[in-house]
Design an enzyme around this catalytic site. Sequence first.
Site, short mmCIF file in Angstrom:
data_model
loop_
_atom_site.label_atom_id
_atom_site.label_comp_id
_atom_site.label_asym_id
_atom_site.label_seq_id
_atom_site.Cartn_x
_atom_site.Cartn_y
_atom_site.Cartn_z
N ASP A 51 -1.35 1.25 -3.67
CA ASP A 51 -2.08 0.37 -4.13
C ASP A 51 -3.55 0.66 -4.60
O ASP A 51 -4.32 -0.05 -4.90
CB ASP A 51 -2.19 -0.88 -3.35
CG ASP A 51 -2.92 -0.78 -2.10
OD1 ASP A 51 -3.25 0.34 -1.77
OD2 ASP A 51 -3.47 -1.65 -1.16
N SER A 93 -0.39 1.82 19.37
CA SER A 93 -0.13 1.49 18.25
C SER A 93 -0.17 -0.07 18.01
O SER A 93 -0.18 -0.93 19.05
CB SER A 93 1.57 1.78 17.70
OG SER A 93 1.75 1.13 16.60
N THR A 119 1.66 -1.81 15.99
CA THR A 119 2.67 -2.69 15.34
C THR A 119 4.25 -2.14 16.29
O THR A 119 5.09 -2.99 16.30
CB THR A 119 3.08 -2.22 14.09
OG1 THR A 119 3.03 -0.81 13.99
CG2 THR A 119 2.01 -2.68 12.94
N ASP A 121 -6.20 2.11 -2.79
CA ASP A 121 -7.29 2.08 -2.20
C ASP A 121 -7.73 3.12 -1.28
O ASP A 121 -8.71 3.05 -0.41
CB ASP A 121 -7.30 0.43 -1.25
CG ASP A 121 -6.29 0.47 -0.22
OD1 ASP A 121 -5.33 1.60 -0.28
OD2 ASP A 121 -6.12 -0.34 0.63
N SER A 148 0.98 -1.34 -0.29
CA SER A 148 0.05 -0.04 0.17
C SER A 148 0.74 1.27 -0.21
O SER A 148 1.46 1.49 -0.90
CB SER A 148 -0.88 0.03 0.98
OG SER A 148 -1.65 1.00 1.28
N ARG A 155 -4.62 6.11 22.00
CA ARG A 155 -4.38 4.63 21.59
C ARG A 155 -3.24 3.95 21.41
O ARG A 155 -2.36 4.59 20.82
CB ARG A 155 -5.51 4.42 20.43
CG ARG A 155 -5.19 5.23 19.16
CD ARG A 155 -6.08 4.64 18.11
NE ARG A 155 -5.95 3.61 17.59
CZ ARG A 155 -5.09 3.07 16.73
NH1 ARG A 155 -4.47 4.06 16.02
NH2 ARG A 155 -5.20 1.91 16.14
#
Length: 545
Positions: A279, A501, A503, A281, A65, A499
């Site tokens: 990509d 992450s 990852t 989107d 992406s 919040r």
Amino acid sequence: MAQFEKVSQYSVQHPKPTGLVLQYGTAGFRTHANQLDHIMFRMGLLAALRSKKTKSTIGVMVTASHNPEEDNGVKLIDPMGEMVTPAWEGHATRLANAEQESLVMTLKDIIEMEAVDLSQNASVFIGKDTRPSSETLSQAVLDGVSSLDSHAYDYGLLTTPQLHFMVCCKNTQFRYGTATVEGYYEKLSQAFIQLTKHAPNRTDDQKHLLVDGANGIGALKMREMEPFLQKELKISLHNDGSQGKLNFLCGADYVKVQQKPPEGIKMNAGERCCSFDGDADRIVYYFINSAGQFHLLDGDKIATLISTYLKELLTQAGLDLQVAVVQTAYANGSSTHYLVETMKLTVQCAKTGVKHLHHAAQEFDIGVYFEANGHGTILFSKAAEGRIQQLTVDPNINDEKKSAAVLLENLINLCNQTVGDAISDMLLIEAVLAIRGMTVQQWDAIYSDLPNRQLKVKVADRRVIETTDAERRAVRPAGLQDAIDELVKKYQKSRAFVRPSGTEDVVRVYAEADTKEAADTLAHEVSVAVYKFAGGVGEEPKPFL
């Protein structure tokens, strides 16, 4: 079993680096391309099993992406073109992280757990983006599929939404469309052309649009699609991949984060411009005014434009269908206020991540969902589609109602209901602006965004943060939410949330207020609270200069 011998033989060609652990996230696996060969092979295996289990075609998309060109990734697409179910995300992570010697055993465990009939035929559609690594990595997926004696169809270069579309077409016996790239172009362009017939005498200037293709697959596919649009849209394509590097100083993510135009595009005042991501989107729109100031129209503005037009058409058609807009906590407070107070639309907040918005949108007759980053689409329930279709053929209704119903039917055909799709969304936005006779400046003026600021705070362990209320409130660590509430009280029209992450060990901070200075100060103060309550690492966050 001979079948598993084949898996073992093939897997030797795609060895897993010892000790490497990767997680299947919202968008699948994503990391540096040189760490992904074994992952791709194994996702080929898993896609074949998922196909056998569901007795339908499954998609595998090789893309990362908006990530830099040296990264790559992979995600699985379920039968109706949606993201793979959470249980199979778990299987994907287990299979990806199994050490070489236990791969076949892990595979057998998944087969047993899911009661997969190995004698069932399997069908897997594969697509890839333009990254240099995509060629060899998609071959690894093909190896995985064929090692389970399953059938793969390699579509080659595709946008991510195109592969989602193809999978849905195939599994609906082509009721959704034809499972080819041409079928995708024809369905969308025909709907667009039918819609723009209702637009008041458009000039060539009004048909003109600057598109930043992020030097990716979207640019390639836009060139292919242009002839299908029959000059109803005149696209000036920039960052088309002929010179620049994928996502480098261009693309939707760059424009959204940097709040400025991409490199490689010359804009005149008032000109409509949009950017895809790598990509295709995601999409964001923007323009510069006569004073040279940059104006961004992100996912919130897109959702507002589309949902208000849908409500207008439903009123004209006399249809009592509920339109709901699904947002995340990152949606600008001004957009939520406008939708609820002025337009009287239902607004629901979902957790961050497209799959959460998609599921929430499915609960309504018509669900419009967009993340602020420009990823989104519109979902129509089967019942809503049926009622709209009935009106188009009802001989007893007046012309105004029938005309509105026909417009709604074309809007349904123009939407890629499987996933956010930059090309589909672009055509939808262009059609709505044309029909309403709106300029990009008039669209932008519907409401004014509240100033906002996003920050990251490094912590020892992001898991100390737990949230509720669609991530808008922190329930752990104790005392943090009370501190945030007290800080928010100091500023006008303000709110803030934190919040973890998904990852890395950082906590994401979002703040907005009535002025830029207030939003910046609030974001900094909340960052300090996170640092103190949640085990900050390194120096305490410093205020903005």
